[in-house]
Design an enzyme around this catalytic site. Sequence first.
Site, PDB file in Angstrom:
ATOM      1  N   GLU A  98       2.005 -17.412  16.342  1.00 31.92           N
ATOM      2  CA  GLU A  98       3.131 -17.837  17.166  1.00 31.92           C
ATOM      3  C   GLU A  98       2.802 -17.698  18.620  1.00 31.92           C
ATOM      4  O   GLU A  98       2.338 -16.669  19.161  1.00 31.92           O
ATOM      5  CB  GLU A  98       4.180 -16.887  16.647  1.00 31.92           C
ATOM      6  CG  GLU A  98       5.690 -17.185  17.560  1.00 31.92           C
ATOM      7  CD  GLU A  98       6.645 -16.275  16.983  1.00 31.92           C
ATOM      8  OE1 GLU A  98       6.487 -15.706  15.898  1.00 31.92           O
ATOM      9  OE2 GLU A  98       7.649 -16.064  17.811  1.00 31.92           O
ATOM     10  N   LYS A 276      12.516  -8.168  13.784  1.00 32.22           N
ATOM     11  CA  LYS A 276      11.382  -9.197  13.744  1.00 32.22           C
ATOM     12  C   LYS A 276      10.609  -9.247  14.915  1.00 32.22           C
ATOM     13  O   LYS A 276       9.490  -9.253  14.904  1.00 32.22           O
ATOM     14  CB  LYS A 276      11.982 -10.353  13.485  1.00 32.22           C
ATOM     15  CG  LYS A 276      11.190 -11.502  12.996  1.00 32.22           C
ATOM     16  CD  LYS A 276      10.538 -12.215  14.119  1.00 32.22           C
ATOM     17  CE  LYS A 276       9.435 -13.445  13.627  1.00 32.22           C
ATOM     18  NZ  LYS A 276       8.958 -14.216  14.667  1.00 32.22           N
ATOM     19  N   ASP A 292      -2.725  -3.392   5.509  1.00 32.19           N
ATOM     20  CA  ASP A 292      -1.740  -3.998   4.498  1.00 32.19           C
ATOM     21  C   ASP A 292      -0.425  -4.080   5.348  1.00 32.19           C
ATOM     22  O   ASP A 292       0.476  -3.232   5.449  1.00 32.19           O
ATOM     23  CB  ASP A 292      -1.631  -3.145   3.342  1.00 32.19           C
ATOM     24  CG  ASP A 292      -0.783  -3.512   2.209  1.00 32.19           C
ATOM     25  OD1 ASP A 292       0.169  -4.110   2.532  1.00 32.19           O
ATOM     26  OD2 ASP A 292      -0.773  -2.875   1.257  1.00 32.19           O
ATOM     27  N   HIS A 390       8.657 -20.166  25.665  1.00 39.95           N
ATOM     28  CA  HIS A 390       8.089 -20.919  24.904  1.00 39.95           C
ATOM     29  C   HIS A 390       7.826 -22.122  25.302  1.00 39.95           C
ATOM     30  O   HIS A 390       6.778 -22.804  24.907  1.00 39.95           O
ATOM     31  CB  HIS A 390       9.196 -21.022  23.572  1.00 39.95           C
ATOM     32  CG  HIS A 390       8.772 -19.960  22.685  1.00 39.95           C
ATOM     33  ND1 HIS A 390       7.791 -19.902  21.710  1.00 39.95           N
ATOM     34  CD2 HIS A 390       9.673 -18.952  22.345  1.00 39.95           C
ATOM     35  CE1 HIS A 390       8.150 -18.644  20.986  1.00 39.95           C
ATOM     36  NE2 HIS A 390       8.923 -18.227  21.315  1.00 39.95           N
TER      37      HIS A 390
HETATM   38  P1  NAD Z   1      -9.126   3.169  -0.459  1.00 45.82           P
HETATM   39  O1  NAD Z   1      -9.204   3.981  -1.979  1.00 45.82           O
HETATM   40  O2  NAD Z   1     -10.246   1.914  -0.628  1.00 45.82           O
HETATM   41  O3  NAD Z   1      -9.926   4.167   0.398  1.00 45.82           O
HETATM   42  C1  NAD Z   1      -9.475   5.608   0.635  1.00 45.82           C
HETATM   43  C2  NAD Z   1     -10.434   6.547   0.169  1.00 45.82           C
HETATM   44  O4  NAD Z   1     -11.710   6.639   1.308  1.00 45.82           O
HETATM   45  C3  NAD Z   1      -9.834   7.978   0.201  1.00 45.82           C
HETATM   46  O5  NAD Z   1      -9.250   8.040  -0.741  1.00 45.82           O
HETATM   47  C4  NAD Z   1     -11.105   8.907   0.478  1.00 45.82           C
HETATM   48  O6  NAD Z   1     -11.727   9.052  -0.846  1.00 45.82           O
HETATM   49  C5  NAD Z   1     -12.038   7.941   1.098  1.00 45.82           C
HETATM   50  N1  NAD Z   1     -12.376   8.511   2.706  1.00 45.82           N
HETATM   51  C6  NAD Z   1     -13.534   8.307   3.215  1.00 45.82           C
HETATM   52  N2  NAD Z   1     -13.274   8.870   4.427  1.00 45.82           N
HETATM   53  C7  NAD Z   1     -12.122   9.083   4.755  1.00 45.82           C
HETATM   54  C8  NAD Z   1     -11.297   9.595   5.668  1.00 45.82           C
HETATM   55  N3  NAD Z   1     -11.868   9.770   6.955  1.00 45.82           N
HETATM   56  N4  NAD Z   1     -10.011   9.662   5.710  1.00 45.82           N
HETATM   57  C9  NAD Z   1      -9.431   9.433   4.595  1.00 45.82           C
HETATM   58  N5  NAD Z   1     -10.084   8.913   3.371  1.00 45.82           N
HETATM   59  C10 NAD Z   1     -11.473   8.895   3.306  1.00 45.82           C
HETATM   60  O7  NAD Z   1      -7.989   2.934   0.101  1.00 45.82           O
HETATM   61  P2  NAD Z   1      -6.453   3.562   0.254  1.00 45.82           P
HETATM   62  O8  NAD Z   1      -6.139   3.918   1.571  1.00 45.82           O
HETATM   63  O9  NAD Z   1      -6.304   4.784  -0.753  1.00 45.82           O
HETATM   64  O10 NAD Z   1      -5.451   2.291  -0.194  1.00 45.82           O
HETATM   65  C11 NAD Z   1      -5.310   1.120   0.474  1.00 45.82           C
HETATM   66  C12 NAD Z   1      -5.202  -0.181  -0.419  1.00 45.82           C
HETATM   67  O11 NAD Z   1      -4.242   0.074  -1.256  1.00 45.82           O
HETATM   68  C13 NAD Z   1      -5.039  -1.129   0.372  1.00 45.82           C
HETATM   69  O12 NAD Z   1      -5.574  -2.610   0.164  1.00 45.82           O
HETATM   70  C14 NAD Z   1      -3.373  -1.549  -0.070  1.00 45.82           C
HETATM   71  O13 NAD Z   1      -3.293  -2.961   0.176  1.00 45.82           O
HETATM   72  C15 NAD Z   1      -3.514  -1.178  -1.469  1.00 45.82           C
HETATM   73  N6  NAD Z   1      -2.457  -0.772  -2.265  1.00 45.82           N
HETATM   74  C16 NAD Z   1      -0.906  -0.806  -1.613  1.00 45.82           C
HETATM   75  C17 NAD Z   1      -0.065  -0.478  -2.384  1.00 45.82           C
HETATM   76  C18 NAD Z   1       1.355  -0.229  -1.618  1.00 45.82           C
HETATM   77  O14 NAD Z   1       1.217  -0.028  -0.306  1.00 45.82           O
HETATM   78  N7  NAD Z   1       2.519  -0.178  -2.379  1.00 45.82           N
HETATM   79  C19 NAD Z   1       0.052  -0.336  -3.578  1.00 45.82           C
HETATM   80  C20 NAD Z   1      -1.287  -0.209  -4.259  1.00 45.82           C
HETATM   81  C21 NAD Z   1      -2.510  -0.577  -3.632  1.00 45.82           C
END
Ligand code: NAD
Length: 436
Positions: A98, A276, A292, A390
């Site tokens: 946008e 928004k 996300d 705009h």
């Molecule tokens: P992930 O599991 O890929 O990574 C997180 C992991 O990285 C941690 O659990 C930890 O083991 C490790 N890690 C290493 N260094 C770290 C640090 N300094 N701090 C924290 N953790 C560290 O990702 P995630 O963040 O658990 O999940 C995010 C993903 O889940 C996104 O892609 C999202 O789209 C998806 N998701 C979202 C939903 C929702 O929002 N409702 C539901 C399901 C999945």
Amino acid sequence: MLTLHTKQGEIEVDSGDFSSRISGFYRKSREERISDIAERVDLTPEDISILGSGGGLDIEVADRMIENVIGTMAYPFGVAVNFRLNGRDRLVPMAIEEPSVVAAASNMARLMREGDGIKTSSTEGVMIGQIQVLDVEDFEKAMAALGAAKDDLIELANQQDPVLVRFGGGARDIQLRELETEAGKMLVIHLLVDCLDAMGANAVNTMCEVLAPEVEELTGGRVLLRIISNLADRRLVRAEAVVKKESLGGENVVDDIVSAWAFADADPYRAATHNKGIMNGVVAVALATSQDHRAIEAGAHAYAARYGHYGSLSRWSKNGDGDLVGVLEMPMAVGIVGGATRTHPMAGLALKIMGVSKARDLAEVIVAVGLAQNLGALRALVQEGIQHGHMRLHARNLVVMAGAEGDLVDRAVEALVESGEIRFDKAQEIVKRLKG
Ligand code: NAD
């Protein structure tokens, strides 16, 4: 320099003692802009080639990210200038289709830096996982059993993520709720997890799933859902700025902005559009850093309705000096590890340009941009109306399409805007006249 560890290796992140105030950045060529940024942030030839690669995402990488891939889709990637947060200057990458959003963020950041800049603060990165328990016969007994086993449950949850625990995060607490629903009364367990630098959905979902059998045994009930809540009201960011009345055109403009905000806070029809505008800034930075953004949006709107009435995420008021005070507080579940944050090369580059090495810091930058964006929209609405800005950008596109280049672009835009007829045929006529 700070060091960020990514899948592409270590990235040196500038610690940020430079000025983000770049006058006339929008008038420069793309090459000049890159060189302005490279002067402040140490861009490597590889970074610069990623910027010119049409989106930065390799098709093979994309094919591993989601299902049924047949291509990739790029967004314009701009940089908002002039931001100053807690005394430190920041350049802020934004990915958005946008027009006017990046310009408005930069302009409002300039007004805000004429005061003390933007002050930000945040809570720890605590996310909530929910476990839904059905068919509980004795709630009192079930809750007492869960309370007594709390430490064991937290320990069990933490065993699922030794990496998170090693870095100082992990499950912190368990809270219990009795919920009356259309399908009867249910017990809902909240697992509070400090996710540090991760957004945390995978980590929290895994923990909730592993607790289910234990919870069933303790409560005598049946566990159904085990999933993170996107209402991340334990992971809040606050951004605040004072804008001098002179910068806005006088105290009457301050009063009008406060009235415009009050309208949004009282009326969901207006609040949806007001919020928004905030999300224009929030989502653009989230996209640039591969967050996300659906999770962020869901959290934002649920938070805006937390008192049972959907209102403004921000609050604008006038202080004793007649200046404008803006505060934006909202949940901000972002990560710099995990998800797609490390797979998309543009995301790593965006963090480097921003000088971000902690998820909390990224969250604060995002909310600061949301605040600036909100002011941009409110100011335009109470003054010239939203279309004015705009139309200037539209005029710019038209004169470029009509063949204007270099210095001629600005002169042609001026003439086109002055003509009051912002159309392609008029742009052609003006460009022809100025060239000839
Ligand atoms: P992930 O599991 O890929 O990574 C997180 C992991 O990285 C941690 O659990 C930890 O083991 C490790 N890690 C290493 N260094 C770290 C640090 N300094 N701090 C924290 N953790 C560290 O990702 P995630 O963040 O658990 O999940 C995010 C993903 O889940 C996104 O892609 C999202 O789209 C998806 N998701 C979202 C939903 C929702 O929002 N409702 C539901 C399901 C999945």
